[in-house]
Motif scaffolding. Sequence first.
Motif, PDB file in Angstrom:
ATOM      1  N   ASN A  75       0.831  -1.200   0.000  1.00  0.00           N
ATOM      2  CA  ASN A  75       0.000   0.000   0.000  1.00  0.00           C
ATOM      3  C   ASN A  75       0.875   1.264   0.000  1.00  0.00           C
ATOM      4  O   ASN A  75       0.563   2.241  -0.670  1.00  0.00           O
ATOM      5  CB  ASN A  75      -0.949  -0.019   1.189  1.00  0.00           C
ATOM      6  CG  ASN A  75      -2.001   1.045   1.097  1.00  0.00           C
ATOM      7  OD1 ASN A  75      -2.754   1.097   0.137  1.00  0.00           O
ATOM      8  ND2 ASN A  75      -2.052   1.908   2.085  1.00  0.00           N
ATOM      9  N   GLY A  76       1.984   1.228   0.732  1.00  0.00           N
ATOM     10  CA  GLY A  76       2.924   2.341   0.711  1.00  0.00           C
ATOM     11  C   GLY A  76       3.556   2.509  -0.666  1.00  0.00           C
ATOM     12  O   GLY A  76       3.733   3.631  -1.154  1.00  0.00           O
ATOM     13  N   GLN A  81       3.635   5.463  -5.977  1.00  0.00           N
ATOM     14  CA  GLN A  81       3.376   5.470  -7.414  1.00  0.00           C
ATOM     15  C   GLN A  81       2.283   6.472  -7.782  1.00  0.00           C
ATOM     16  O   GLN A  81       2.331   7.072  -8.854  1.00  0.00           O
ATOM     17  CB  GLN A  81       3.035   4.059  -7.881  1.00  0.00           C
ATOM     18  CG  GLN A  81       4.253   3.161  -7.778  1.00  0.00           C
ATOM     19  CD  GLN A  81       3.926   1.694  -7.712  1.00  0.00           C
ATOM     20  OE1 GLN A  81       2.767   1.299  -7.676  1.00  0.00           O
ATOM     21  NE2 GLN A  81       4.959   0.877  -7.669  1.00  0.00           N
ATOM     22  N   LEU A  82       1.325   6.664  -6.882  1.00  0.00           N
ATOM     23  CA  LEU A  82       0.308   7.691  -7.127  1.00  0.00           C
ATOM     24  C   LEU A  82       0.929   9.084  -7.106  1.00  0.00           C
ATOM     25  O   LEU A  82       0.586   9.934  -7.934  1.00  0.00           O
ATOM     26  CB  LEU A  82      -0.826   7.575  -6.106  1.00  0.00           C
ATOM     27  CG  LEU A  82      -1.770   6.402  -6.330  1.00  0.00           C
ATOM     28  CD1 LEU A  82      -2.643   6.162  -5.096  1.00  0.00           C
ATOM     29  CD2 LEU A  82      -2.632   6.633  -7.572  1.00  0.00           C
ATOM     30  N   MET A  99      -7.016   9.708  -4.244  1.00  0.00           N
ATOM     31  CA  MET A  99      -6.606   8.302  -4.236  1.00  0.00           C
ATOM     32  C   MET A  99      -5.567   8.047  -3.134  1.00  0.00           C
ATOM     33  O   MET A  99      -5.618   7.026  -2.447  1.00  0.00           O
ATOM     34  CB  MET A  99      -6.047   7.897  -5.602  1.00  0.00           C
ATOM     35  CG  MET A  99      -7.063   7.978  -6.735  1.00  0.00           C
ATOM     36  SD  MET A  99      -8.415   6.808  -6.568  1.00  0.00           S
ATOM     37  CE  MET A  99      -7.670   5.352  -7.264  1.00  0.00           C
ATOM     38  N   ILE A 100      -4.653   8.974  -2.957  1.00  0.00           N
ATOM     39  CA  ILE A 100      -3.647   8.835  -1.901  1.00  0.00           C
ATOM     40  C   ILE A 100      -4.321   8.817  -0.530  1.00  0.00           C
ATOM     41  O   ILE A 100      -3.963   8.011   0.343  1.00  0.00           O
ATOM     42  CB  ILE A 100      -2.596   9.965  -2.001  1.00  0.00           C
ATOM     43  CG1 ILE A 100      -1.706   9.731  -3.232  1.00  0.00           C
ATOM     44  CG2 ILE A 100      -1.762  10.060  -0.722  1.00  0.00           C
ATOM     45  CD1 ILE A 100      -0.875  10.924  -3.643  1.00  0.00           C
ATOM     46  N   GLU A 101      -5.311   9.657  -0.346  1.00  0.00           N
ATOM     47  CA  GLU A 101      -6.036   9.677   0.937  1.00  0.00           C
ATOM     48  C   GLU A 101      -6.773   8.362   1.168  1.00  0.00           C
ATOM     49  O   GLU A 101      -6.810   7.855   2.293  1.00  0.00           O
ATOM     50  CB  GLU A 101      -6.994  10.868   1.005  1.00  0.00           C
ATOM     51  CG  GLU A 101      -6.286  12.190   1.208  1.00  0.00           C
ATOM     52  CD  GLU A 101      -5.365  12.192   2.415  1.00  0.00           C
ATOM     53  OE1 GLU A 101      -5.777  11.747   3.515  1.00  0.00           O
ATOM     54  OE2 GLU A 101      -4.203  12.626   2.265  1.00  0.00           O
ATOM     55  N   ILE A 106      -6.826   2.949   3.915  1.00  0.00           N
ATOM     56  CA  ILE A 106      -6.627   1.501   3.863  1.00  0.00           C
ATOM     57  C   ILE A 106      -5.437   1.105   4.742  1.00  0.00           C
ATOM     58  O   ILE A 106      -5.503   0.121   5.489  1.00  0.00           O
ATOM     59  CB  ILE A 106      -6.449   1.027   2.404  1.00  0.00           C
ATOM     60  CG1 ILE A 106      -7.793   1.123   1.675  1.00  0.00           C
ATOM     61  CG2 ILE A 106      -5.886  -0.390   2.340  1.00  0.00           C
ATOM     62  CD1 ILE A 106      -7.714   0.936   0.175  1.00  0.00           C
ATOM     63  N   SER A 107      -4.365   1.878   4.684  1.00  0.00           N
ATOM     64  CA  SER A 107      -3.199   1.606   5.528  1.00  0.00           C
ATOM     65  C   SER A 107      -3.571   1.643   7.007  1.00  0.00           C
ATOM     66  O   SER A 107      -3.148   0.782   7.790  1.00  0.00           O
ATOM     67  CB  SER A 107      -2.091   2.628   5.233  1.00  0.00           C
ATOM     68  OG  SER A 107      -0.945   2.333   5.974  1.00  0.00           O
ATOM     69  N   SER A 108      -4.371   2.617   7.378  1.00  0.00           N
ATOM     70  CA  SER A 108      -4.823   2.728   8.760  1.00  0.00           C
ATOM     71  C   SER A 108      -5.692   1.531   9.160  1.00  0.00           C
ATOM     72  O   SER A 108      -5.558   0.996  10.269  1.00  0.00           O
ATOM     73  CB  SER A 108      -5.605   4.036   8.938  1.00  0.00           C
ATOM     74  OG  SER A 108      -6.091   4.154  10.238  1.00  0.00           O
TER      75      SER A 108
END
Length: 121
Positions: A75-76, A81-82, A99-101, A106-108
């Motif tokens: 995910n990182g 890449q984004l 998209m990054i947010e 998702i990471s959280s």
Amino acid sequence: MEDRVYQSFEDLMIWKESMRFSVEIYQLFKDSRDFGFIDQIQRASVSVPSNIAEGFERQTDKEFVQFLFIAKGSNGELRTQLYLAIELKYIDKKIGIEMIERARKISSMIQNLIKVRREKG
């Protein structure tokens, strides 16, 4: 937080969300001609739900957590890449930031699931 007992990885909200996100990544870049970049971002996006599923199927919390960390790492990579896609003007900055947010969310979610599984194990 995903702390109740689930019968399959398909029941996990984090798996569902990361699957939707992967589909959106595929759709967002479907017309791009930078095939190396597309291959990399698609692989990273698919790696997130795939590792969640694989870890769940291992049936032990210790192994599941290992695969959740791999999903978090992918995910990182996807977020990086984004950022690159924005800089290269492959996508609109506003869409890229959104998209990054989502990827951060998702990471959280993955981190919360790691915490829950570590407490159980």
